[in-house]
Motif scaffolding. Structure first.
Motif, short mmCIF file in Angstrom:
data_model
loop_
_atom_site.label_atom_id
_atom_site.label_comp_id
_atom_site.label_asym_id
_atom_site.label_seq_id
_atom_site.Cartn_x
_atom_site.Cartn_y
_atom_site.Cartn_z
N ILE A 103 31.32 52.45 42.57
CA ILE A 103 31.13 51.12 41.82
C ILE A 103 31.65 49.86 42.73
O ILE A 103 32.70 49.97 42.92
CB ILE A 103 31.81 51.09 40.32
N GLY A 104 30.52 49.19 42.90
CA GLY A 104 30.99 47.92 43.84
C GLY A 104 31.19 46.62 43.13
O GLY A 104 30.27 46.45 42.31
N GLU A 105 32.28 45.87 43.45
CA GLU A 105 32.37 44.37 42.70
C GLU A 105 32.61 43.56 43.82
O GLU A 105 33.37 43.93 44.61
CB GLU A 105 33.41 44.51 41.71
N GLN A 106 31.88 42.40 43.85
CA GLN A 106 32.09 41.56 44.88
C GLN A 106 32.61 40.01 44.23
O GLN A 106 31.80 39.96 43.23
CB GLN A 106 30.85 41.35 45.76
N THR A 107 33.58 39.58 44.78
CA THR A 107 33.94 38.26 44.06
C THR A 107 33.94 37.24 44.98
O THR A 107 34.28 37.32 46.30
CB THR A 107 35.44 38.46 43.65
N LEU A 108 33.36 36.03 44.66
CA LEU A 108 33.30 35.00 45.71
C LEU A 108 34.56 33.82 45.10
O LEU A 108 34.48 33.68 44.15
CB LEU A 108 31.86 34.22 45.53
N ARG A 109 35.14 33.48 46.04
CA ARG A 109 35.91 32.37 45.93
C ARG A 109 35.93 31.31 46.89
O ARG A 109 35.68 31.56 48.06
CB ARG A 109 37.55 32.76 45.75
N GLU A 110 36.12 30.06 46.32
CA GLU A 110 35.93 28.92 47.11
C GLU A 110 37.50 28.84 47.99
O GLU A 110 38.37 28.46 47.29
CB GLU A 110 35.56 27.62 46.62
N GLU A 111 37.46 28.44 49.25
CA GLU A 111 38.47 28.10 50.05
C GLU A 111 38.61 26.57 50.03
O GLU A 111 38.03 25.80 49.70
CB GLU A 111 38.47 28.60 51.51
N PRO A 112 40.13 26.28 50.40
CA PRO A 112 40.41 24.56 50.26
C PRO A 112 39.21 23.88 51.34
O PRO A 112 39.09 22.83 51.01
CB PRO A 112 41.74 24.65 50.60
N ASP A 117 35.26 38.90 48.58
CA ASP A 117 36.10 39.99 48.57
C ASP A 117 35.06 41.25 47.83
O ASP A 117 34.55 41.05 46.72
CB ASP A 117 37.21 39.74 47.51
N SER A 118 35.16 42.29 48.27
CA SER A 118 34.45 43.52 47.84
C SER A 118 35.66 44.60 47.53
O SER A 118 36.58 44.95 47.90
CB SER A 118 33.65 44.30 48.86
N ASP A 119 35.28 45.11 46.09
CA ASP A 119 36.10 46.09 45.73
C ASP A 119 35.36 47.36 45.30
O ASP A 119 34.43 47.21 44.42
CB ASP A 119 37.04 45.42 44.43
#
Length: 352
Positions: A247-256, A263-265
């Motif tokens: 099971i793959g989860e990908q999270t996008l976050r905005e840098e400053p 991020d992949s989990d």
């Protein structure tokens, strides 16, 4: 009217003489796309690729067919081109029976070029995932192709031929080529992927994927004294290794600075660690075929145990895994006397 320059290189003379650059409109390409059954291919992605590597202009143009099955490309640079309808990328290779979907054509400096292209029809597949009659929110659905006893699956980097069920268990997968598939369903709380044979036609019906709820549980003990074995890794899978769940989860976050960080989990529902009393439990295991239990960990011998097939709805909770201890080597290191240090110690004492 649209004008586009054909980015051909030229040298400007070293003078104040006026340099004239002629702008050409280019040709229009009209592609009529039909399916193998002769129907207009509606909503199909079509790509026009330029084969002239000398040109510095645009080399790729994309369009989608309308309700009549036509795709239009405007102001196309002259030269050799290839018209194609890309199919989903599969691993380790694309199914051979899908064939090639491309045509070669020569585009003139101006005018209109009409070309016909026959493709494998693609449709949107919709369905619902249920378990014990209830919807299965968050279930991952993937379409794969069986060819020569191998399972060809979609490229893991792309989202094609995949979907996630909503709160009511419904899902939709666009751009599916017609033909025979195997639909794999996995979920974070189910230990294995469940596969279903499905046939996708040009008029697809709603798929109902009913997951079996079989369970396998038991305990791991040492073979010599029946004591429980804690903190060893237990993994369940089918004998072919095709139903291992990831099971793959990908999270996008905005840098400053405005950049996006991904991020992949990854998790493996079919792999757990035994408790202090040696107990383990897997829900959502495969049915109808033999299973394989893999054991490994520190100070135990790795081994694989074959388990007879379970029936849908069966709960087998009396499995005992007898684990053998691994051999150990004891190494004793005796430090030799450091004569130099003893001598320095004596000198130090004399100075004091």
């Amino acid at each position: 009217m649209l004008f586009r320059s054909f980015a051909e290189p030229f040298e400007s003379p070293r003078s104040e003489r006026l340099v004239e650059v002629e702008l050409g409109r280019g040709a229009d390409v009209i592609a009529t796309v039909t399916t193998e059954a002769g129907r207009p291919a509606v909503g199909v992605q079509v790509r026009l690729l330029q084969r002239n590597e000398v040109s510095r202009g645009q080399r790729r143009m994309d369009a989608r067919t309308d309700e009549t099955g036509q795709a239009r490309f405007f102001s196309v640079q002259p030269g050799a081109h290839a018209l194609l309808s890309p199919l989903p990328d599969m691993e380790p290779q694309r199914p051979a029976h899908w064939g090639d979907q491309n045509r070669s054509l020569e585009v003139p400096d101006s005018g209109t070029v009409e070309v016909a292209l026959t493709v494998r029809a693609t449709v949107e597949v919709t369905g619902r995932v249920i378990e014990a009659g209830a919807p299965m929110p968050g279930a991952r659905v993937e379409l794969a192709v069986r060819e020569d006893a191998r399972l060809l699956r979609p490229n893991w980097r792309s989202g094609v031929l995949r979907a996630v069920a909503d709160a009511d268990g419904y899902f939709a997968i666009p751009g599916v080529p017609v033909g025979a598939f195997e639909a794999g369903v996995q979920h974070p709380r189910r230990a294995m992927v469940t596969w279903f044979e499905v046939e996708v036609s040009e008029d697809p019906a709603l798929l109902v994927l009913a997951l079996p709820d079989a369970t396998i549980a038991g305990r791991a003990v040492y073979a010599n004294d029946e004591r429980p074995v804690a903190n060893v890794r237990i993994r369940v899978d089918d004998l072919a290794g095709e139903s291992r769940a990831f099971i793959g989860e990908q999270t996008l976050r905005e840098e400053p600075g405005g950049d996006l960080e991904r991020d992949s989990d990854w998790s493996q529902p079919g792999r757990i660690t035994t408790a202090r009393n040696g107990r383990f439990r897997f829900d959502g295991v495969g049915t109808g075929e033999a299973l394989k239990i893999q054991i490994d960990g520190e100070f135990v011998r790795s081994q694989a145990i074959e388990v007879p097939a379970l029936a849908p709805g069966e709960i087998r909770d009396d499995l005992v895994l007898r684990v053998r201890r691994a051999g150990s080597i004891e190494v004793r290191v005796q430090r030799a006397p450091d004569r130099r240090r003893e001598r320095l110690t004596e000198i130090g004492r004399a100075h004091v």
